[in-house]
Scaffold this motif. Sequence first.
Motif, PDB file in Angstrom:
ATOM      1  N   ASP A 170      -8.732  -3.619  -4.379  1.00  0.00           N
ATOM      2  CA  ASP A 170      -7.386  -3.211  -5.678  1.00  0.00           C
ATOM      3  C   ASP A 170      -6.381  -4.236  -5.355  1.00  0.00           C
ATOM      4  OD1 ASP A 170      -9.084  -0.838  -6.164  1.00  0.00           O
ATOM      5  OD2 ASP A 170      -7.754   0.211  -5.342  1.00  0.00           O
ATOM      6  N   PHE A 171      -5.881  -4.954  -4.128  1.00  0.00           N
ATOM      7  CA  PHE A 171      -4.635  -5.567  -4.856  1.00  0.00           C
ATOM      8  C   PHE A 171      -4.902  -7.098  -4.268  1.00  0.00           C
ATOM      9  CE2 PHE A 171      -2.281  -9.025  -2.657  1.00  0.00           C
ATOM     10  CZ  PHE A 171      -1.256  -8.778  -2.349  1.00  0.00           C
TER      11      PHE A 171
ATOM     12  N   PHE B  83      -7.038   0.110  -0.157  1.00  0.00           N
ATOM     13  CA  PHE B  83      -6.052  -0.852  -0.651  1.00  0.00           C
ATOM     14  C   PHE B  83      -6.250  -2.361  -1.183  1.00  0.00           C
ATOM     15  CE2 PHE B  83      -1.887  -3.278  -1.561  1.00  0.00           C
ATOM     16  CZ  PHE B  83      -1.388  -2.171  -2.597  1.00  0.00           C
TER      17      PHE B  83
ATOM     18  N   ASN C  67      -5.815  -5.072  -9.834  1.00  0.00           N
ATOM     19  CA  ASN C  67      -5.116  -3.498 -10.079  1.00  0.00           C
ATOM     20  C   ASN C  67      -3.802  -2.997  -9.544  1.00  0.00           C
ATOM     21  OD1 ASN C  67      -7.943  -3.550 -12.126  1.00  0.00           O
ATOM     22  ND2 ASN C  67      -9.206  -3.400  -9.980  1.00  0.00           N
ATOM     23  N   TRP C  68      -3.317  -3.722  -8.747  1.00  0.00           N
ATOM     24  CA  TRP C  68      -1.830  -3.174  -8.461  1.00  0.00           C
ATOM     25  C   TRP C  68      -0.928  -4.034  -8.867  1.00  0.00           C
ATOM     26  CZ3 TRP C  68       2.003  -5.042  -5.131  1.00  0.00           C
ATOM     27  CH2 TRP C  68       3.092  -3.992  -4.801  1.00  0.00           C
ATOM     28  N   SER C  69       0.242  -3.302  -9.282  1.00  0.00           N
ATOM     29  CA  SER C  69       1.336  -3.966  -9.466  1.00  0.00           C
ATOM     30  C   SER C  69       2.524  -3.460  -8.246  1.00  0.00           C
ATOM     31  CB  SER C  69       1.538  -4.361 -11.196  1.00  0.00           C
ATOM     32  OG  SER C  69       2.208  -3.975 -11.369  1.00  0.00           O
TER      33      SER C  69
ATOM     34  N   GLU D  52       0.730  -0.638  -0.129  1.00  0.00           N
ATOM     35  CA  GLU D  52      -0.674   0.226  -0.155  1.00  0.00           C
ATOM     36  C   GLU D  52       0.473   1.169  -0.011  1.00  0.00           C
ATOM     37  OE1 GLU D  52      -3.686   1.793   2.307  1.00  0.00           O
ATOM     38  OE2 GLU D  52      -3.055   0.200   2.953  1.00  0.00           O
TER      39      GLU D  52
END
Length: 369
Positions: free
Chosen positions: A360-361, A357, A365-367, A218
């Motif tokens: 999203d994780f 967060f 959607n998070w990298s 995050e």
Amino acid sequence: MALLMEPGSEPLTEGEKADLEGIAAIKESAAREFKEEGNRFVKMGRKHYAEAVECYTKAIAQMGALAAPNPEGSVLFANRAHVNLLLGNHRRALDDAEQAIRLSPSNVKAHYRAAKAAIALDLLPEAASFCRQGLEQDPANEELKKFLAQVEAQQLEQDLQRAKVAQAVSTAKDLAAAIEKRRLRLGKAAFQELTGVKKPKLDEQGVLHWPVLLLYPEVMSSDFIEDFPETDLFSQHLDVMFSASSPPLPWDENHAYTREAIELYCQADEGTPLSKSEILKYLLEGTVDSKSLPDYLDGEDGEHDTGKCSTVTPSREGSAKWIRVKEGKTLEEALQHKDYIIPAIPVFFVVSRKSSFYSDFKSGNWSLP
């Protein structure tokens, strides 16, 4: 006439004997002149060293086949060895010095020059031997005594270095065998800017102790556990790090990262597994000079072990690239997951179900930046 005689035949007349003696005297005189000219070139400096070598070579040629003992021939080879040393032609210098010793074992300069050439070629036992042979001829020679002490000190240092390398290689092989026995896959290091070069250790009971990096994606902050025994449960460490008495993380203004809210993940099939030799080289990194490592490390891979493995594509997009780590498992069990490639040391991602967060994780959607 002596000039027309067959090689190896004996002179039959007094005239032929006189001719041969005359020829020998001419060659001896020519050899002496070439030697003196060579000495002059040496005194003139480096620009003339090549000419000095040429003169000594011509002098040696005038002497024909040289059988021991031959002090004059020994001096010529020792002189040429000296110039070859000055030119950095150490193999030629050693060959010349050995010829000089053969022709006259009492030529102490030849022993000294042989020793100097040998040490330049990293032939330390041979260098010491030449020094000792020279001291047998001249026990009071201070130059040879000093050089022998230098060679012996260098040989001791080399022996100690070899012992250090052998110990490091043995330790690395034990580690590599422990990793292989557990069927763990090791990949290239990641996040070394956060951890430095860290490696696992194997204790006397055969337990692997891993340095473990915890990342908070995050905010891309991190925690580092220096010693995480493979037999420990994740819950043991998390209970301490996120206990009620522990202060909140400095960036966690909403106090989302509490003991009951956090989850651990690792990346699935990230990177390519290292081969056996690559693992050994990684485990040896920083322990010894890479130049001193034995060449056989490159041959550690088995016939069918190429160190290559195709990266598995997740079965579905999003959270499939993350492996959920269960807190009730040991570190060893987590590392043995069939889809996990350890990036040199274990790296786990900490997220909180209380944080925005989290969705999203989990949805992919998070990298990593």
